[in-house]
Design an enzyme around this catalytic site. Structure first.
Site, PDB file in Angstrom:
ATOM      1  N   ARG A 107     -30.715  17.989  15.243  1.00 45.68           N
ATOM      2  CA  ARG A 107     -31.707  17.228  14.470  1.00 45.68           C
ATOM      3  C   ARG A 107     -33.103  17.374  15.063  1.00 45.68           C
ATOM      4  O   ARG A 107     -34.105  17.332  14.369  1.00 45.68           O
ATOM      5  CB  ARG A 107     -31.320  15.727  14.415  1.00 45.68           C
ATOM      6  CG  ARG A 107     -30.171  15.424  13.484  1.00 45.68           C
ATOM      7  CD  ARG A 107     -30.018  13.925  13.233  1.00 45.68           C
ATOM      8  NE  ARG A 107     -29.592  13.184  14.400  1.00 45.68           N
ATOM      9  CZ  ARG A 107     -28.325  13.080  14.813  1.00 45.68           C
ATOM     10  NH1 ARG A 107     -27.362  13.659  14.124  1.00 45.68           N
ATOM     11  NH2 ARG A 107     -28.027  12.382  15.896  1.00 45.68           N
TER      12      ARG A 107
ATOM     13  N   LYS B 117     -19.835   8.279  18.780  1.00 49.04           N
ATOM     14  CA  LYS B 117     -20.503   8.004  20.057  1.00 49.04           C
ATOM     15  C   LYS B 117     -19.452   7.438  21.007  1.00 49.04           C
ATOM     16  O   LYS B 117     -18.591   6.659  20.583  1.00 49.04           O
ATOM     17  CB  LYS B 117     -21.593   6.955  19.866  1.00 49.04           C
ATOM     18  CG  LYS B 117     -22.818   7.483  19.142  1.00 49.04           C
ATOM     19  CD  LYS B 117     -23.896   6.431  19.148  1.00 49.04           C
ATOM     20  CE  LYS B 117     -25.164   6.965  18.518  1.00 49.04           C
ATOM     21  NZ  LYS B 117     -26.235   5.967  18.499  1.00 49.04           N
ATOM     22  N   VAL B 118     -19.550   7.792  22.251  1.00 48.84           N
ATOM     23  CA  VAL B 118     -18.500   7.375  23.183  1.00 48.84           C
ATOM     24  C   VAL B 118     -19.088   6.934  24.519  1.00 48.84           C
ATOM     25  O   VAL B 118     -20.008   7.564  25.046  1.00 48.84           O
ATOM     26  CB  VAL B 118     -17.508   8.544  23.403  1.00 48.84           C
ATOM     27  CG1 VAL B 118     -16.558   8.255  24.555  1.00 48.84           C
ATOM     28  CG2 VAL B 118     -16.690   8.790  22.128  1.00 48.84           C
TER      29      VAL B 118
ATOM     30  N   GLY C  47       3.523  10.295  42.082  1.00 47.87           N
ATOM     31  CA  GLY C  47       4.278  11.505  42.407  1.00 47.87           C
ATOM     32  C   GLY C  47       5.705  11.213  42.825  1.00 47.87           C
ATOM     33  O   GLY C  47       6.254  10.164  42.523  1.00 47.87           O
ATOM     34  N   GLY C  48       6.299  12.144  43.511  1.00 48.20           N
ATOM     35  CA  GLY C  48       7.697  12.020  43.916  1.00 48.20           C
ATOM     36  C   GLY C  48       7.878  11.213  45.192  1.00 48.20           C
ATOM     37  O   GLY C  48       8.990  11.130  45.721  1.00 48.20           O
TER      38      GLY C  48
ATOM     39  N   GLU D 177     -17.785   5.297  28.550  1.00 45.94           N
ATOM     40  CA  GLU D 177     -16.706   5.373  29.545  1.00 45.94           C
ATOM     41  C   GLU D 177     -15.344   4.853  29.078  1.00 45.94           C
ATOM     42  O   GLU D 177     -14.356   5.577  29.059  1.00 45.94           O
ATOM     43  CB  GLU D 177     -17.170   4.592  30.791  1.00 45.94           C
ATOM     44  CG  GLU D 177     -16.118   4.371  31.841  1.00 45.94           C
ATOM     45  CD  GLU D 177     -15.722   5.639  32.571  1.00 45.94           C
ATOM     46  OE1 GLU D 177     -16.600   6.412  32.959  1.00 45.94           O
ATOM     47  OE2 GLU D 177     -14.506   5.859  32.756  1.00 45.94           O
TER      48      GLU D 177
ATOM     49  N   LEU E 196     -41.697  13.571  27.689  1.00 40.82           N
ATOM     50  CA  LEU E 196     -41.991  14.500  26.599  1.00 40.82           C
ATOM     51  C   LEU E 196     -41.436  13.916  25.305  1.00 40.82           C
ATOM     52  O   LEU E 196     -40.268  13.504  25.268  1.00 40.82           O
ATOM     53  CB  LEU E 196     -41.280  15.834  26.910  1.00 40.82           C
ATOM     54  CG  LEU E 196     -41.482  17.004  25.968  1.00 40.82           C
ATOM     55  CD1 LEU E 196     -42.931  17.461  25.961  1.00 40.82           C
ATOM     56  CD2 LEU E 196     -40.593  18.167  26.397  1.00 40.82           C
TER      57      LEU E 196
ATOM     58  N   ASP F 120     -16.963   9.060  32.476  1.00 38.40           N
ATOM     59  CA  ASP F 120     -18.352   9.491  32.633  1.00 38.40           C
ATOM     60  C   ASP F 120     -18.517  10.434  33.827  1.00 38.40           C
ATOM     61  O   ASP F 120     -18.795  11.620  33.668  1.00 38.40           O
ATOM     62  CB  ASP F 120     -19.257   8.272  32.839  1.00 38.40           C
ATOM     63  CG  ASP F 120     -19.596   7.585  31.523  1.00 38.40           C
ATOM     64  OD1 ASP F 120     -19.489   8.239  30.479  1.00 38.40           O
ATOM     65  OD2 ASP F 120     -19.976   6.414  31.542  1.00 38.40           O
TER      66      ASP F 120
ATOM     67  N   GLN G 202     -24.737   7.910  32.111  1.00 38.03           N
ATOM     68  CA  GLN G 202     -24.007   8.268  33.334  1.00 38.03           C
ATOM     69  C   GLN G 202     -23.387   9.663  33.360  1.00 38.03           C
ATOM     70  O   GLN G 202     -23.511  10.377  34.358  1.00 38.03           O
ATOM     71  CB  GLN G 202     -22.886   7.231  33.589  1.00 38.03           C
ATOM     72  CG  GLN G 202     -22.179   7.454  34.905  1.00 38.03           C
ATOM     73  CD  GLN G 202     -20.994   6.533  35.168  1.00 38.03           C
ATOM     74  OE1 GLN G 202     -20.153   6.839  35.979  1.00 38.03           O
ATOM     75  NE2 GLN G 202     -20.917   5.395  34.500  1.00 38.03           N
TER      76      GLN G 202
HETATM   77  N1  COA Z   1     -38.220  12.512  22.638  1.00 36.85           N
HETATM   78  C1  COA Z   1     -37.930  12.125  21.395  1.00 36.85           C
HETATM   79  N2  COA Z   1     -36.694  11.754  20.988  1.00 36.85           N
HETATM   80  C2  COA Z   1     -35.736  11.778  21.913  1.00 36.85           C
HETATM   81  C3  COA Z   1     -35.970  12.180  23.245  1.00 36.85           C
HETATM   82  C4  COA Z   1     -37.285  12.557  23.596  1.00 36.85           C
HETATM   83  N3  COA Z   1     -37.587  12.936  24.806  1.00 36.85           N
HETATM   84  N4  COA Z   1     -34.802  12.092  23.915  1.00 36.85           N
HETATM   85  C5  COA Z   1     -33.870  11.654  23.057  1.00 36.85           C
HETATM   86  N5  COA Z   1     -34.428  11.467  21.847  1.00 36.85           N
HETATM   87  C6  COA Z   1     -33.764  11.004  20.634  1.00 36.85           C
HETATM   88  C7  COA Z   1     -32.633  11.885  20.173  1.00 36.85           C
HETATM   89  O1  COA Z   1     -33.150  13.026  19.537  1.00 36.85           O
HETATM   90  C8  COA Z   1     -31.874  10.948  19.264  1.00 36.85           C
HETATM   91  O2  COA Z   1     -32.517  10.925  18.014  1.00 36.85           O
HETATM   92  P1  COA Z   1     -31.748  10.987  16.591  1.00 36.85           P
HETATM   93  O3  COA Z   1     -30.728   9.897  16.632  1.00 36.85           O
HETATM   94  O4  COA Z   1     -32.836  10.762  15.630  1.00 36.85           O
HETATM   95  O5  COA Z   1     -31.123  12.314  16.489  1.00 36.85           O
HETATM   96  C9  COA Z   1     -32.129   9.580  19.877  1.00 36.85           C
HETATM   97  O6  COA Z   1     -33.126   9.782  20.877  1.00 36.85           O
HETATM   98  C10 COA Z   1     -30.986   8.856  20.529  1.00 36.85           C
HETATM   99  O7  COA Z   1     -30.074   9.693  21.190  1.00 36.85           O
HETATM  100  P2  COA Z   1     -28.558   9.241  21.312  1.00 36.85           P
HETATM  101  O8  COA Z   1     -27.857  10.188  22.191  1.00 36.85           O
HETATM  102  O9  COA Z   1     -27.965   9.060  19.950  1.00 36.85           O
HETATM  103  O10 COA Z   1     -28.646   7.825  22.073  1.00 36.85           O
HETATM  104  P3  COA Z   1     -27.847   6.465  21.803  1.00 36.85           P
HETATM  105  O11 COA Z   1     -28.393   5.501  22.780  1.00 36.85           O
HETATM  106  O12 COA Z   1     -27.855   6.042  20.380  1.00 36.85           O
HETATM  107  O13 COA Z   1     -26.329   6.834  22.182  1.00 36.85           O
HETATM  108  C11 COA Z   1     -24.533   7.551  23.648  1.00 36.85           C
HETATM  109  C12 COA Z   1     -25.908   6.860  23.507  1.00 36.85           C
HETATM  110  C13 COA Z   1     -24.226   7.679  25.097  1.00 36.85           C
HETATM  111  C14 COA Z   1     -23.462   6.681  22.946  1.00 36.85           C
HETATM  112  C15 COA Z   1     -24.593   8.923  22.953  1.00 36.85           C
HETATM  113  O14 COA Z   1     -25.676   9.647  23.495  1.00 36.85           O
HETATM  114  C16 COA Z   1     -23.317   9.741  23.114  1.00 36.85           C
HETATM  115  O15 COA Z   1     -22.310   9.508  22.454  1.00 36.85           O
HETATM  116  N6  COA Z   1     -23.382  10.786  23.978  1.00 36.85           N
HETATM  117  C17 COA Z   1     -22.291  11.703  24.183  1.00 36.85           C
HETATM  118  C18 COA Z   1     -21.178  11.118  24.994  1.00 36.85           C
HETATM  119  C19 COA Z   1     -21.643  10.576  26.318  1.00 36.85           C
HETATM  120  O16 COA Z   1     -22.231  11.250  27.119  1.00 36.85           O
HETATM  121  N7  COA Z   1     -21.278   9.317  26.542  1.00 36.85           N
HETATM  122  C20 COA Z   1     -21.373   8.736  27.852  1.00 36.85           C
HETATM  123  C21 COA Z   1     -22.641   8.179  28.190  1.00 36.85           C
HETATM  124  S1  COA Z   1     -22.527   7.653  29.855  1.00 36.85           S
END
Ligand code: COA
Length: 415
Positions: free
Chosen positions: A104, A136-137, A247-248, A139, A72, A168, A17
């Site tokens: 990474r 990781k975070v 507020g006030g 909402e 991709l 978010d 989001q």
């Molecule tokens: N091709 C290949 N790999 C891809 C890709 C693509 N097109 N797009 C994403 N990936 C990979 C990433 O490189 C990552 O790989 P790695 O863990 O080996 O480095 C993997 O997909 C997963 O990405 P990630 O962001 O860790 O997803 P998640 O589902 O585990 O975590 C969140 C989700 C939201 C918790 C995390 O992305 C986060 O904390 N984001 C920042 C805060 C945020 O925006 N939170 C609110 C979300 S609404």
């Protein structure tokens, strides 16, 4: 008519989001947003909370309008080369991966700068640098860490998260401002820069008035506009204030006719000082206009509970819309508690483009929230979200790839 961000190309690496709200806004302002997704899967929200079998969910469709989608595999060596070309072709890369994911993948800030020194790299993360930077975070984590939850709810209950997605969507808005600001600075410097919007920071920014109150509490030990005053006790931290106004101008949510069966038959009522005499006349307590115990805002502060109970006798005899119409006649600030059903059916919101119906080839018609920011010279034309990989060939051709090269990349699993 042209659009404010015509010519700006965004490499949209966002998901869920926070990031998607940011890039959707930029797309509404005219940027060409190319959403890069994993082949076969795509943004995880495409399949979350599905209401129509096999169709992209409303979660996805309402956050990804006006974008193009390409698939991709950025971990495939051929895919990495395509990503390099995209970086050279775009102005802004927006991402909200977990901390370190872009590095990474092999795309550090230094590497991106080598490929395109004008590129702006904009990130949403849960926390800024510090003890939690690797977390990781989502909402509600941000709402809790940014001060919203501890200050929301009633004093005798637990902390509460709010339905407004301030962690978010709120951070997405902050990031969008950072991006257009960086684009503006690039006009002068010719250089890109990093833009970071941490969700904890974004929530705290929206809770600014509560940090104000913390300092007032530290100094005086009391917050007179909070419902804890005068009979409750204050601790060391800003307490939950129920429905008290931030507020006030003291305010509270009052029952209206029908409250026994309709959970939203309520109105927010503000006892704004300049209209105090009108409020007194309307509810039949004219003596309060001159009574020194009620005549001034300071005198009223310890009696707010009693005053709102008296006003509620008046509001309970009217529906929220009747009360709203009467109160507005006297310029008394108030707001009916609107349900999502009432909002979805509100014709004036449809007329302004704040609620828009769009057609989707798989799921059919759906409602979305249009652009809440209206520019007179850059009107928003809300379009449906893209299907997964709908624009892969189109974008690859624009990047200069021939049909043979596209076929070979497809065979290699890169796109
Ligand atoms: N091709 C290949 N790999 C891809 C890709 C693509 N097109 N797009 C994403 N990936 C990979 C990433 O490189 C990552 O790989 P790695 O863990 O080996 O480095 C993997 O997909 C997963 O990405 P990630 O962001 O860790 O997803 P998640 O589902 O585990 O975590 C969140 C989700 C939201 C918790 C995390 O992305 C986060 O904390 N984001 C920042 C805060 C945020 O925006 N939170 C609110 C979300 S609404």
């Amino acid at each position: 008519m042209g659009k404010a961000l015509d010519g700006v190309r965004i490499l949209d690496f966002t998901h869920v989001q926070s990031g998607p709200t940011c890039t959707q806004l930029l797309a509404w302002f005219g940027a060409d947003v190319i959403k890069v997704e994993r082949a076969g899967a795509g943004d995880i929200t495409r399949e979350q909370l599905r209401d129509v079998p096999d169709a992209d969910s409303l979660y996805f469709t309402m956050l990804n309008g006006n974008k193009r989608s390409i698939t991709l595999d950025t971990k495939n060596p051929e895919g990495k080369r395509v990503l390099e070309t995209l970086i050279q072709h775009c102005d802004v890369l927006v991402e909200n991966f977990a901390p370190g994911a872009l590095d990474r993948m092999g795309f550090t800030w230094e590497r991106i700068q080598e490929l395109n020194p004008r590129m702006i790299v904009a990130s949403v993360k849960g926390f800024g640098p510090g003890p939690y930077e690797d977390c990781k975070v989502y909402e509600n984590v941000a709402q809790c860490a940014g001060g919203a939850a501890s200050t929301t709810g009633f004093a005798d209950g637990p902390p509460v998260v709010t339905g407004a997605q301030i962690g978010d969507s709120g951070t997405g808005l902050h990031l969008a401002l950072g991006i257009v600001t960086a684009l503006y600075q690039r006009v002068q410097t010719g250089r890109g820069q990093k833009v970071l919007a941490a969700m904890q920071d974004g929530v705290l920014n929206l809770c600014r008035v509560k940090l104000r109150d913390q300092q007032r509490l530290d100094r005086t030990g009391v917050l007179k506009e909070y419902p804890q005053f005068p009979n409750g006790t204050f601790g060391e931290a800003v307490p939950r204030a129920g429905n008290a106004s931030g507020g006030g101008q003291p305010g509270w949510i009052l029952k209206c006719k029908g409250w026994g069966t309709d959970p939203n038959a309520y109105i927010y009522f503000i006892t704004q000082a300049p209209v105090w005499d009108r409020i007194c006349k309307l509810i039949g307590r004219e003596e309060w206009i001159s009574d020194p115990d009620y005549a001034t805002p300071n005198a009223r502060l310890p009696k707010l509970k009693e005053i709102f109970a008296e006003i509620e006798h008046w509001t309970m005899q009217r529906t929220k819309f009747e009360a709203m119409a009467l109160l507005n006649k006297y310029d008394i600030p108030c707001g009916p508690i609107l349900s999502m059903k009432e909002i979805a059916e509100d014709q004036s919101l449809r007329a302004t483009g704040t609620i828009v119906e769009v057609d989707h080839p798989v799921r059919g018609k759906y409602l979305t929230v249009g652009n809440p920011i209206k520019l007179s010279d850059s009107p928003t034309d809300v379009k449906r979200s893209p299907l997964l990989g709908e624009h892969t060939e189109e974008v690859m051709a624009e990047l200069g790839y021939s049909s043979e090269q596209i076929n070979a990349l497809r065979a290699a699993g890169a796109i």
